[in-house]
Design a protein around this motif. Structure first.
Motif, short mmCIF file in Angstrom:
data_model
loop_
_atom_site.label_atom_id
_atom_site.label_comp_id
_atom_site.label_asym_id
_atom_site.label_seq_id
_atom_site.Cartn_x
_atom_site.Cartn_y
_atom_site.Cartn_z
N UNK A 301 14.25 11.92 -46.08
CA UNK A 301 13.60 12.25 -44.81
C UNK A 301 13.64 11.02 -43.91
N UNK A 302 14.06 11.20 -42.65
CA UNK A 302 14.10 10.10 -41.69
C UNK A 302 13.39 10.53 -40.42
N UNK A 303 13.17 9.55 -39.53
CA UNK A 303 12.49 9.80 -38.26
C UNK A 303 13.50 9.57 -37.14
N UNK A 304 14.00 10.65 -36.56
CA UNK A 304 14.95 10.52 -35.48
C UNK A 304 16.20 9.76 -35.87
N UNK A 305 16.66 9.96 -37.09
CA UNK A 305 17.84 9.26 -37.57
C UNK A 305 17.57 7.84 -38.03
N UNK A 340 21.35 5.60 -37.62
CA UNK A 340 22.68 6.20 -37.67
C UNK A 340 23.10 6.70 -36.30
N UNK A 341 24.31 6.33 -35.90
CA UNK A 341 24.84 6.78 -34.61
C UNK A 341 24.94 8.30 -34.56
N UNK A 342 24.79 8.85 -33.37
CA UNK A 342 24.87 10.29 -33.19
C UNK A 342 26.24 10.69 -32.62
N UNK A 343 26.58 11.93 -32.84
CA UNK A 343 27.83 12.44 -32.25
C UNK A 343 27.74 12.43 -30.73
N UNK A 344 28.90 12.38 -30.07
CA UNK A 344 28.93 12.27 -28.61
C UNK A 344 28.08 13.33 -27.93
N UNK A 345 28.13 14.54 -28.43
CA UNK A 345 27.42 15.65 -27.78
C UNK A 345 25.90 15.57 -27.97
N UNK A 346 25.44 14.74 -28.92
CA UNK A 346 24.01 14.66 -29.23
C UNK A 346 23.35 13.40 -28.68
N UNK A 347 24.11 12.54 -28.04
CA UNK A 347 23.56 11.26 -27.59
C UNK A 347 22.67 11.46 -26.36
N UNK A 348 21.46 10.88 -26.45
CA UNK A 348 20.50 10.99 -25.36
C UNK A 348 20.19 9.63 -24.74
N UNK A 396 29.71 0.46 -33.30
CA UNK A 396 29.67 1.70 -32.51
C UNK A 396 30.27 2.89 -33.26
N UNK A 397 29.56 4.02 -33.16
CA UNK A 397 30.12 5.30 -33.56
C UNK A 397 30.41 5.52 -35.01
N UNK A 398 29.81 4.75 -35.92
CA UNK A 398 30.08 4.92 -37.34
C UNK A 398 28.82 5.35 -38.08
N UNK A 399 29.02 5.99 -39.23
CA UNK A 399 27.91 6.29 -40.11
C UNK A 399 27.51 5.02 -40.85
N UNK A 400 26.25 4.97 -41.30
CA UNK A 400 25.75 3.79 -41.98
C UNK A 400 26.60 3.42 -43.20
N UNK A 401 27.04 4.44 -43.94
CA UNK A 401 27.81 4.13 -45.14
C UNK A 401 29.18 3.53 -44.83
N UNK A 402 29.60 3.60 -43.57
CA UNK A 402 30.89 3.02 -43.19
C UNK A 402 30.77 1.58 -42.72
N UNK A 403 29.51 1.06 -42.59
CA UNK A 403 29.33 -0.28 -42.06
C UNK A 403 29.95 -1.36 -42.93
N UNK A 792 18.97 -1.04 -18.70
CA UNK A 792 19.99 -0.12 -18.22
C UNK A 792 20.55 0.65 -19.41
N UNK A 793 20.51 1.98 -19.32
CA UNK A 793 21.00 2.84 -20.38
C UNK A 793 22.38 3.37 -20.00
N UNK A 794 23.40 2.96 -20.77
CA UNK A 794 24.78 3.33 -20.44
C UNK A 794 25.04 4.81 -20.66
N UNK A 795 24.31 5.45 -21.56
CA UNK A 795 24.50 6.88 -21.79
C UNK A 795 23.94 7.68 -20.62
N UNK A 796 22.74 7.33 -20.17
CA UNK A 796 22.13 8.04 -19.06
C UNK A 796 22.63 7.56 -17.70
N UNK A 797 23.26 6.36 -17.67
CA UNK A 797 23.79 5.84 -16.43
C UNK A 797 22.74 5.44 -15.42
N UNK A 798 21.59 4.98 -15.89
CA UNK A 798 20.51 4.60 -14.98
C UNK A 798 19.57 3.60 -15.67
#
Length: 817
Positions: A301-305, A340-348, A396-403, A792-798
């Motif tokens: 169980x994790x909290x928000x990844x 853990x990084x999220x998939x592109x479509x799930x990034x907030x 960037x963009x990897x699962x923890x087990x790939x670190x 500055x958040x690069x995903x939200x652009x603001x």
């Protein structure tokens, strides 16, 4: 190390049966209270002291025996205060004693020579010393009772005047407008490295803080009373500008084995104590803790990844000798924070682009030896070593087990260590005079390594298998420091009359890293008590402090200084003046006012490059605004000791200790915190909130039914703080490089004011052989949104405004037997 933890508690299990056997004949809802009366300077037992144990309805008398011990026998559980009187010594009132059926109360009392008409009120375990003002004592019982403390004395200290937490997620304390990095932690009389789990909690750059973290590694189960000092400091305390958190282990029970089990949203605690030898009085004390979030992580169980884990083990052995007392102690803890990084479509948000692993560990251990040489001399010796390490890996963009097999993108590692020998002699030729001589000899170590994408590096960072894993272009900072820190001190205390006490002393500070780190520091303080309940204090001290290792080790970027500029930095120094007045309303209530002025100089600030600098945004850089290490390590400039700082304020405190089933602590602070470069205007520091108001109080209801005593406790705290300062984010510049870029290094933006309400309800039931407590804390009960910082958040652009913690419930169950 981890394999030892289960072994320790397997060994302790048979003792639980012994504890229950020893308690089998105990009457319901009663317990023993006992202790020893000592001379505070020589540790000589005092025979014939008169003691009275009092609650709201009755009093129990006792006399100390020839060896100084006293024993009230079994008395009903509940709240008590202990009054101690002895011919030729000041009377002492020990308040807020909580007697429970599952645990004996052992109270060691230390009296100071003086008039019997002078009365001092303290909480359990206070250690009289040279301090005449700006000092608070935090008892373990207060840590368990006050709301929203996380069972951490540092978080409780934020209820005091002049103390502000910089972020709800951690215990990073700004004291009288200083940076949290000005605070030093001490254990058993010696400075140690940061003793906190999750030192990256609540930071802007997700990097470690040098002096704080999410949870104190030393569990409240083992701590005795903690002394918190805000300055001006007596000669015994050095290498600090912004406060001292002075912690000590408590003593284990020397007559019977006792156990405590605690489970809650902070973690699982298991503690044991008791005699190693009843004949000699040798005792043990041990505690193991594992985080609740770590237990959930083991179940997937994790909290928000995010997976957060920590654990720690603490041990103390007290071994009386024929002439003195030897103690051995140790603590070790480790923590981790995986995201853990999220998939592109799930990034907030920006953080969702990266997988991040943060690992840290901390250990401390040593010994103390105390011996009364005769009726006038006492010798104390302590040897304390401590070390910690923080490692952060971001890809960037990897699962923890790939670190583990990934090429480096961002990799940080820093290690700190201290090994201190402290020797102290106390000489009291007469009851009204006291001389203290001491020396701290510390071996000081610091290392830092920061690797960024594209670094060309021949050596391999810790944990990597080969240089092929490293990128080829980018930035790198790495280095190692070894030095000696030598601090001799002397203090002379004189009481020319029962109304006047004078301290005069000198503290020396020598750091062998460079020739610029030498300081001789006069200290003086006076206390005048013209009337029995009124006292005036005045204290002055010159203080100095070393820089953080990352400051010494960081090499300036091209155009911002020479490679060795920062290695040659000297101490930051300060004159500190404090005037105070105390009115003791009665034995449990007092009003205190203090006014302080702190003038800082020799402050490291950016070397002024003028028009030749590539970026003028660093012109106003000062280490007085330094928070986490990323703010300096990644934007490195050359520094010189030519800056200034100024902190001034007024503090008011009303305190009523817990008597007649209620307590109250009301504090208010008006302050101003400024800094200045070598020339130019005074600017607001990051910590200049201007005001702080805190109201903490509680009420207990004690009932008895069927010979079982129950205690309901309702506690609350309300805080209103002036907003800190922040740097303005350059949104256009940040968008161009997809990271936060600030307009300047001055903190010109004032954050909104901070408001928070914390609640705590507990229910305690005392049975014949054990007691149990169920409690619920509501942190930020109203869910107020308090601004932490902007980035500055690069995903939200603001530009995004980050808030501190929202509503957080903490449920806890405690069992003592």
């Amino acid at each position: 190390m981890a394999f030892l933890y289960p072994l320790v508690f397997v060994c302790l299990l048979p003792l639980t049966a012994l504890a229950q056997v020893n308690n089998s004949a105990a009457p319901a809802s009663s317990q023993r209270i006992r202790g020893t009366v000592f001379d505070a300077d020589t540790d000589r037992p005092l025979s014939g002291a008169t003691l009275s144990l009092e609650d709201a309805t009755q009093a129990y008398p006792a006399l100390s025996q020839p060896n100084g011990t006293f024993n009230f026998g079994r008395v009903p559980v509940g709240r008590y205060q202990l009054i101690v009187q002895y011919l030729g010594y000041e009377s002492l009132v020990v308040s807020e004693i909580l007697l429970e059926s599952g645990k004996e109360q052992v109270v060691d009392v230390r009296l100071r020579p003086g008039s019997e008409t002078l009365v001092e009120t303290v909480v359990k375990g206070v250690r009289p010393d040279n301090s005449l003002g700006s000092v608070q004592t935090i008892s373990p019982e207060q840590t368990l009772r006050f709301p929203a403390t996380y069972l951490d004395p540092a978080r409780l200290a934020t209820a005091f005047a002049g103390v502000v937490n910089t972020n709800d997620q951690a215990n990073n304390l700004s004291v009288r407008g200083n940076s949290p990095n000005g605070l030093v932690w001490r254990l058993e009389g010696a400075e140690i490295v940061n003793p906190n789990h999750l030192s990256n909690a609540g930071t802007i750059g997700d990097r470690p803080m040098p002096s704080g973290g999410g949870v104190n590694i030393l569990s409240a189960q083992l701590l005795g009373s903690t002394r918190f000092l805000s300055g001006a400091f007596t000669p015994e305390y050095g290498n600090t500008l912004g406060g001292v958190m002075d912690m000590r282990f408590r003593e284990g029970n020397n007559q019977r084995h006792e156990f405590t089990a605690q489970a809650g949203l902070i973690g699982l605690d298991l503690a044991a104590e008791g005699p190693l030898s009843r004949k000699t009085g040798a005792t043990y004390l041990v505690n193991y803790r594992y985080s609740f979030t770590g237990l959930l992580g083991l179940m997937g169980i994790s909290f928000g990844g995010e997976s957060i884990r920590f654990s720690d083990l603490s041990v103390k052995l007290a071994l009386p000798t024929r002439r003195g007392k030897l103690t051995l102690f140790g603590v070790f803890g480790k923590s981790s924070n995986d995201f853990t990084a999220k998939a592109d479509s799930l990034r907030e948000e920006d953080k969702d682009r990266f997988s991040i692993r943060f690992d840290s560990w901390m250990g401390a251990g040593g010994l103390t030896y105390t011996q009364a040489l005769n009726n006038h001399w006492q010798w104390k010796l302590s040897a304390v070593g401590s070390a910690n390490q923080n490692v952060r890996n971001q890809v960037p963009g990897l699962l923890l087990e790939q670190l583990a097999g990934a090429r480096l993108f961002q990799y940080d590692r820093n290690t700190n260590a201290r090994a201190t020998l402290h020797n102290q002699l106390t000489y009291r030729p007469r009851d009204d005079r006291r001389l203290q001589l001491g020396l701290y000899l510390t071996r000081w170590y610091g290392s830092a390594g920061l690797w960024r994408a594209g670094t060309s590096l021949g050596s391999v960072p810790c944990g990597l298998s080969s240089p092929s894993q490293l990128p080829t272009v980018g930035s790198v900072q790495q280095g190692v420091l070894w030095a000696w820190l030598v601090q001799p001190y002397v203090n002379y205390q004189w009481m020319p009359s029962e109304k006047l006490t004078l301290n005069v002393g000198l503290h020396g500070n020598l750091f062998t890293l460079n020739k610029n780190s030498l300081s001789l520091e006069p200290r003086v303080s006076v206390r005048w008590q013209p009337l029995p309940r009124h006292a005036f204090t005045l204290a002055y001290g010159l203080h100095s402090q070393t820089q953080q290792p990352i400051v010494y080790l960081s090499r300036p970027l091209p155009g911002y200084g020479n490679p060795n500029d920062n290695l040659n930095l000297g101490f930051t120094k300060a004159h500190h003046l404090v005037a105070g007045y105390t009115f003791q309303i009665d034995e449990s209530a007092s009003v205190r006012a203090e006014a302080y002025y702190q003038q800082l100089f020799n402050v490291p600030v950016a070397i002024q490059q003028g028009a030749t600098a590539p970026n003028r945004a660093y012109d106003n850089y000062s280490v007085l605004n330094l928070l986490d290490i990323s703010e300096f390590a990644e934007e490195t400039v050359g520094l010189e000791n030519k800056g200034f700082g100024r902190n001034k304020g007024i503090e008011l405190t009303f305190q009523k200790l817990l008597t007649k089933n209620y307590y109250l602590l009301l504090t208010g602070t008006l302050y101003d915190s400024k800094y200045r470069m070598q020339t130019g205007d005074w600017l607001d520091t990051r910590f200049n909130g201007r005001h702080a108001l805190n109201l903490t109080g509680g009420k207990e209801y004690i009932t008895t039914r069927n010979t079982h005593t129950r205690i309901w406790s309702f506690n609350a705290r309300i805080s209103h703080l002036g907003g800190f300062r922040d740097r303005l984010v350059n949104e256009a510049g940040s968008r161009n490089v997809s990271r936060t870029v600030y307009d300047a290094n001055d903190f010109s933006e004032k954050l909104p004011n901070y408001f928070r309400t914390d609640l705590r309800v507990s229910w305690k039931k005392n049975r014949a052989r054990y007691s149990r407590t169920l409690s619920l804390d509501l942190l930020n009960a109203t869910g107020a949104k308090n601004r932490a910082y902007s980035y500055y958040d690069a995903v939200q652009g603001r530009v995004v405004h980050k808030n501190q913690l929202g509503l957080l419930p903490l449920l806890n169950y405690r069992w003592e037997f």
